[in-house]
Design a protein around this motif. Structure first.
Motif, mmCIF file in Angstrom:
data_model
loop_
_atom_site.group_PDB
_atom_site.id
_atom_site.type_symbol
_atom_site.label_atom_id
_atom_site.label_comp_id
_atom_site.label_asym_id
_atom_site.label_seq_id
_atom_site.Cartn_x
_atom_site.Cartn_y
_atom_site.Cartn_z
ATOM 1 N N GLY A 19 52.338 18.012 -39.975
ATOM 2 C CA GLY A 19 52.347 18.362 -41.401
ATOM 3 C C GLY A 19 53.780 18.468 -41.910
ATOM 4 N N SER A 20 54.649 19.064 -41.100
ATOM 5 C CA SER A 20 56.045 19.232 -41.532
ATOM 6 C C SER A 20 56.729 17.874 -41.677
ATOM 7 N N LEU A 21 56.351 16.929 -40.819
ATOM 8 C CA LEU A 21 56.964 15.591 -40.918
ATOM 9 C C LEU A 21 56.514 14.885 -42.200
ATOM 10 N N LEU A 22 55.219 15.029 -42.524
ATOM 11 C CA LEU A 22 54.725 14.393 -43.753
ATOM 12 C C LEU A 22 55.406 15.015 -44.975
ATOM 13 N N ALA A 23 55.642 16.326 -44.897
ATOM 14 C CA ALA A 23 56.350 16.983 -46.010
ATOM 15 C C ALA A 23 57.786 16.468 -46.096
ATOM 16 N N LYS A 24 58.418 16.259 -44.933
ATOM 17 C CA LYS A 24 59.789 15.691 -44.924
ATOM 18 C C LYS A 24 59.805 14.342 -45.641
ATOM 19 N N ALA A 25 58.685 13.587 -45.503
ATOM 20 C CA ALA A 25 58.621 12.252 -46.118
ATOM 21 C C ALA A 25 58.240 12.327 -47.591
ATOM 22 N N GLY A 26 58.053 13.538 -48.100
ATOM 23 C CA GLY A 26 57.771 13.687 -49.534
ATOM 24 C C GLY A 26 56.311 13.885 -49.878
ATOM 25 N N ARG A 148 55.566 10.718 -30.100
ATOM 26 C CA ARG A 148 54.997 9.465 -30.634
ATOM 27 C C ARG A 148 53.551 9.658 -31.098
ATOM 28 N N LEU A 149 53.273 9.038 -32.228
ATOM 29 C CA LEU A 149 51.929 9.107 -32.797
ATOM 30 C C LEU A 149 51.416 7.684 -32.961
ATOM 31 N N THR A 150 50.190 7.434 -32.495
ATOM 32 C CA THR A 150 49.568 6.126 -32.685
ATOM 33 C C THR A 150 48.349 6.314 -33.584
ATOM 34 N N LEU A 151 48.273 5.508 -34.631
ATOM 35 C CA LEU A 151 47.175 5.642 -35.592
ATOM 36 C C LEU A 151 46.448 4.315 -35.733
ATOM 37 N N PHE A 169 55.048 8.705 -41.879
ATOM 38 C CA PHE A 169 55.621 9.314 -40.670
ATOM 39 C C PHE A 169 56.963 8.667 -40.324
ATOM 40 N N GLN A 170 57.021 7.355 -40.476
ATOM 41 C CA GLN A 170 58.284 6.660 -40.146
ATOM 42 C C GLN A 170 59.406 7.082 -41.090
ATOM 43 N N GLN A 171 59.029 7.287 -42.362
ATOM 44 C CA GLN A 171 60.023 7.741 -43.351
ATOM 45 C C GLN A 171 60.636 9.073 -42.932
ATOM 46 N N ALA A 172 59.836 9.892 -42.247
ATOM 47 C CA ALA A 172 60.339 11.195 -41.794
ATOM 48 C C ALA A 172 61.191 11.043 -40.535
#
Ligand SMILES: NC(=O)C1=CN([C@@H]2O[C@H](COP(=O)(O)OP(=O)(O)OC[C@H]3O[C@@H](n4cnc5c(N)ncnc54)[C@H](OP(=O)(O)O)[C@@H]3O)[C@@H](O)[C@H]2O)C=CC1
Ligand SMILES: CC(C)(CO)C(=O)C(=O)O
Length: 308
Positions: A19-26, A148-151, A169-172
């Motif tokens: 969740g924190s990473l998605l927030a980092k990405a905006g 690492r996350l695989t989706l 996620f990559q943006q973060a």
């Protein structure tokens, strides 16, 4: 406007960290925090990451229950443990809007069908996390290694919604990849989890390194059972995966599996999602799984003892 409203259900180690990473990405990230509600509402999450250092993550909304969410999420992300007593469909139902994509970042095999049956019209993304992450106290998360996350879509495709989430996620700065064979990949991950998670518990708390250094042959047998089941289910997993998993575990730092952490905290364990489902898939395909079935039985006995 790009889809960026995210609701995370399950504010434990993975939910808070990703969740924190998605927030980092905006993204606008709302979190359902059950036990940690008051703490997170006041101070947010403190994340201590080997990769990103220490930072505070204040979700856009902190909710006590899913029913408190009044918005329409583009992504509803389930990050709870997978347990028989937890009805994932009922947990998701109140917040899955017509336009929502469902995402689950959870361990276990054969856990996608109940969601596909309940939400046949929805895009469902299965997530696999290769990370060592713990919630050490309310609202406090330690990210110790990997990440690492695989989706991939449970229809075994890379959908536009998957690509967009991977992009966030990559943006973060996270290592996140899309997979067109995510269900097969769940079985690959299960090779590791089916061996190390129960052995860490049944050994009374040994690390992955202690297990692999002393019981490599046993680990190989367990992985082979899982591999045979996966192949009988139609996922073509090569034998070399076993040796790769073994070599990687020798190279990993000594690690406590997520199942061992649950055991030590007296919390329910994902015995059914990781072992029970694999054993049942083997039975349905007439595959003998002596090592896997024994581990499953020993875990059930351990759970019985703990319940007394
Ligand atoms: N941690 C790791 O390093 C890894 C974990 N995984 C997998 O990821 C998944 C999540 O694991 P992890 O983050 O470690 O788990 P945690 O136990 O840290 O977190 C689970 C969270 O779900 C919450 N929860 C459970 N039931 C509900 C409910 N009914 N409503 C709202 N919240 C609920 C819990 O709340 P409460 O605190 O109130 O119980 C807790 O905050 C699992 O499938 C695990 O196997 C995979 C790879 C690595
Ligand atoms: C493989 C590992 C260690 C993290 O990716 C895991 O899945 C677990 O601890 O359950």
């Amino acid at each position: 406007m790009p889809a960026n409203k995210v609701l995370i259900i399950g504010a434990g180690a993975l939910g808070a960290f990703y969740g924190s990473l998605l927030a980092k990405a905006g993204a606008e990230v709302a979190m359902v925090c059950r036990s940690d509600y008051a703490h997170v509402l006041n101070t947010g999450f403190v994340i201590n990451s080997y990769q990103w250092g220490q930072y505070v993550f204040k979700p856009h909304q902190v909710l006590r229950t899913v029913q408190d969410y009044q918005d329409t999420a583009d992504y509803v992300v389930l990050c709870t443990k997978v347990l028989p007593e937890l009805n994932r469909v009922e947990l998701l139902r109140p917040v899955v809007a017509e336009t929502s994509t469902i995402v689950f970042i959870q361990n276990g095999v054969a856990i996608e069908a109940e969601l596909s049956h309940a939400f046949p019209e929805h895009e469902i993304i299965s997530g696999l996390a290769f990370i060592c992450c713990n919630r050490i106290e309310p609202g406090k998360i330690e990210h110790l290694a990997y990440g690492r996350l695989t989706l991939g879509s449970v229809k075994n495709a890379v959908s536009p919604a998957t690509e967009q989430l991977v992009g966030l996620f990559q943006q973060a700065g996270a290592t996140c990849v899309a997979s067109a064979n995510i269900i097969a990949e769940r079985w690959v991950k299960c090779l590791w989890n089916a061996a190390f998670n129960p052995l860490s518990v049944l050994s009374g708390g040994l690390s992955t390194l202690a297990i692999i250094q002393t019981q490599e042959q046993l680990v190989r047998h367990i992985m082979l059972d899982v591999l045979k089941v996966a192949n009988a289910c139609g996922y073509r997993l090569g034998l070399e995966l076993i040796e790769t998993n073994i070599a990687n575990t020798h190279a990993m730092p000594a690690y406590k599996t997520s199942m061992l952490l649950d055991y030590e905290r007296g919390q329910p364990m994902e015995t059914e999602a990781i072992l029970g489902n694999a054993v049942r898939a083997g039975q349905a395909a007439n595959i003998e799984t002596p090592y896997l079935a024994t581990l499953y039985a020993l875990m059930k006995l351990t759970e019985l003892r703990l319940s007394k």
